[in-house]
Enzyme design. Structure first.
Site, PDB file in Angstrom:
ATOM      1  N   ASP A  70       0.761  -1.161  -0.193  1.00  0.00           N
ATOM      2  CA  ASP A  70      -0.040   0.046   0.031  1.00  0.00           C
ATOM      3  C   ASP A  70       0.898   1.095   0.101  1.00  0.00           C
ATOM      4  OD1 ASP A  70      -2.469   1.064  -0.061  1.00  0.00           O
ATOM      5  OD2 ASP A  70      -2.778   1.116   1.952  1.00  0.00           O
ATOM      6  N   ASP A 127      -8.752  -1.854   2.472  1.00  0.00           N
ATOM      7  CA  ASP A 127      -8.679  -1.109   3.921  1.00  0.00           C
ATOM      8  C   ASP A 127      -9.657  -1.632   4.662  1.00  0.00           C
ATOM      9  OD1 ASP A 127      -6.777   0.481   2.663  1.00  0.00           O
ATOM     10  OD2 ASP A 127      -8.149   2.073   2.232  1.00  0.00           O
TER      11      ASP A 127
END
Length: 621
Positions: free
Chosen positions: A346, A424
């Site tokens: 990420d 997420d």
């Protein structure tokens, strides 16, 4: 302490402060109706009122036949005390404003057929102009003429845009509710499996579920994610349609699974019937039709920003819930490896890739929002709004989207959304789901692991949004969620003295059941020690069938001595060392149960240490 209080006060003041934006609202009305349109102005030029009630009302004069670069051909009496609408031309905005002000106009609206930009001029000219100036779409003015006719009255105002929007709260609620429900569902399924297995020992794996138990598989999984993201970046216009089709199928299936589970819990009747020896459930057929219809509606109207976000979020929540229920991590070690790798993934694709892309935009943001996304664009303090409707830009359905409710002016110019990626929610959710299942394994009535991990996720999300507001840019949420969830879970396990068990987790490895007698035999192998192991090792890697049978019979010799131990200790198998002697993918299962189920399909050769059989954990053992 005093410094901490000051910091908190300053933070609160910062968060509740408001931003003066370059977008404003043109309120047009007559005696019967009213409507609002998007305009763009320069707050450094002439400030506008922040509310509609405080704004001054002006009658409108249509002068779109001229660009008003000079006062020739315009009668002052016609425009005096009115809002003047002219076309955008080659002369400067400041020149138009000075001409309009000299003629006695009280406001200047510039109709534009090209994208609207923030009007600007030299700093010395700002003080010379005392009337409001703004740009509006030409098509909006034509529409207003058709609706209101010649008796239009206008007001110009610019409502402030607070830093904290209600959409952030809604997004936070969606995330925490989805993660909590997904973790709870995973734990409930684990409890049902254990109850179905007699309540003792370890439950059998559901063939419909996927267990990540190998670090190598986790690394391969993350590598595939990286490759897929890069492919979508370079071949977005092709792959976006494949992803949309996959999302429609996956979300319809996930929605069916979620609603069916709720209906099953409520004991809703199924109403089955039979046709040609095939049994069908009326409830399942109706539910499948509804779920497919919802997915099809989203697929058809996916570019309708005004309302389709509700349906996309609904399907996204169902997709995340089903994913958390279906995919399970077998132990805390796998959780640490997976979440750590995805944290690096990420951060790299958000913060590092902008140094390598041509436009300086990260690959993650480019893929999430789409390379050709239409709508309002910002360039520092300047904005650009399309003057004409743009062709819809396809976007990947991989984010939760909630419109910014307080951004009224911006939404008139182009819908503004707060977004949160599915990853997420799902990635930390896998950790929450593991904690929920571990509570079941250790019979934790207070669900201490599950609740602690949910609280850690909530705190991580709050920190993520706080950093985003302070920095004014999007953040890789996993940078904050992963440390919070992993640390909280590890601290709870350490405080309860269950770290070793929490780290080892479940023994799910393969999904084939093992009979009770085979458990006895495997346990006898694991306890027989060097004698049995050496006999198997001397079987020349199972090349001779007779030697395999001889070695197998040596293990049977110990069954009588171990049987009583097993009967007195029914919990020994969840943690026993299964003496499955393998080499080059060959297994002993055909010797034990010819023609029946296999222990494993293909497993590499195991090494033997200290003349004792190494363990291969089996599902159901």
């Amino acid at each position: 302490m005093e410094r901490a209080v000051r910091f908190i006060i300053l933070s609160v003041v910062f968060f509740v402060s408001q931003i003066n934006c370059q977008e404003a609202i043109l309120h047009i009305s007559n005696e019967n109706t009213n409507k609002e349109y998007c305009i763009v102005y320069n707050q450094s030029w002439t400030p506008l009122s922040q509310t509609l009630d405080d704004a001054l009302q002006y009658p409108v004069v249509n002068m779109t036949s001229t660009v008003l670069c000079n006062p020739s051909g315009v009668t002052p009496d016609v425009v005096k005390g009115k809002a003047l609408v002219v076309m955008r031309g080659d002369c400067d905005f400041s020149k138009k404003a000075l001409v309009a002000q000299g003629l006695g106009a009280t406001a200047l609206l510039i109709a534009s057929k090209i994208p609207l930009i923030t009007p600007s001029a030299n700093a010395t000219e700002y003080a010379k102009i005392n009337i409001p100036l703004a740009l509006m779409r030409y098509k909006d003015f034509i529409e207003a003429q058709q609706v209101f006719g010649e008796g239009m009255q206008v007001k110009l105002y610019a409502p402030p845009n607070p830093k904290i929007d209600a959409s952030i709260v809604v997004m936070l609620l969606i995330a925490i509710i989805t993660v909590s429900l997904g973790g709870f569902w995973s734990g409930a399924c684990e409890r049902e499996r254990m109850n179905g297995d007699g309540g003792g020992g370890e439950s059998k794996a559901d063939p419909k579920e996927l267990f990540l138990y190998s670090p190598l598989k986790v690394v391969i999984f993350v590598a595939m994610m990286c490759g897929m993201l890069v492919l979508m970046y370079f071949f977005y216009n092709v792959m976006v349609y494949a992803i949309i089709a996959i999302f429609c199928l996956a979300s319809a299936s996930a929605l069916f699974s979620c609603i069916d589970a709720v209906m099953e819990k409520l004991s809703c009747p199924t109403g089955s019937f039979t046709i040609k020896n095939c049994t069908f459930s009326v409830r399942s057929l109706i539910l499948a039709a509804v779920c497919i219809s919802v997915a099809v509606v989203w697929g058809v109207y996916r570019n309708e920003d005004r309302w389709i976000w509700i349906l996309q979020d609904f399907l996204g929540v169902a997709f995340c819930l089903n994913f958390l229920k279906t995919v399970s991590l077998s132990n805390f070690k796998i959780c640490v490896i997976l979440l750590s790798l995805l944290l690096v993934y990420d951060v790299f694709f958000v913060f590092i890739t902008p140094f390598f892309t041509k436009n300086g935009v990260s690959i993650m943001v480019q893929v999430a929002l789409g390379p050709d996304a239409s709508g309002e664009k910002t360039h520092g303090n300047m904005v650009e709004v399309p003057a004409e409707p743009q062709a819809p830009s396809e976007k990947l359905p991989v984010v939760m989207r909630v419109p910014r409710f307080s951004a009224w002016a911006q939404n008139l110019c182009g819908m503004q959304f707060s977004i949160l990626g599915y990853g997420d929610i799902i990635i930390p959710g896998l950790m929450v789901a593991y904690c929920s299942r571990f509570d079941v394994w250790v019979n934790s009535s207070k669900k201490i692991y599950f609740i602690s991990c949910c609280i850690a996720y909530l705190l991580g999300m709050i920190v993520t949004f706080a950093v985003m507001l302070l920095s004014g840019m999007g953040q890789p949420a996993l940078l904050y969620l992963v440390p919070f969830t992993l640390t909280a879970s590890a601290v709870v396990a350490a405080c309860r003295g269950e770290m070793r068990q929490f780290w080892a987790g479940t023994t799910y490895m393969v999904r084939r059941p093992v009979s009770a007698m085979l458990k006895v035999i495997l346990y006898s192998f694991s306890q027989s020690g060097g004698a049995s192991c050496r006999c198997f090792l001397r079987s020349h890697r199972f090349q001779c069938i007779s030697e395999q049978i001889h070695s197998f019979m040596v293990g049977i010799y110990f069954v009588h001595h171990q049987f009583m131990k097993l009967s007195k200790q029914p919990d020994v198998f969840p943690v026993c060392q299964a003496a499955v002697l393998l080499c080059r993918g060959t297994v002993i299962s055909p010797l034990i149960k010819p023609g029946r189920e296999m222990i494993a399909d293909s497993i590499p050769c195991l090494f033997f240490c200290r003349c004792h059989c190494q363990c291969l954990y089996l599902i159901g053992v």
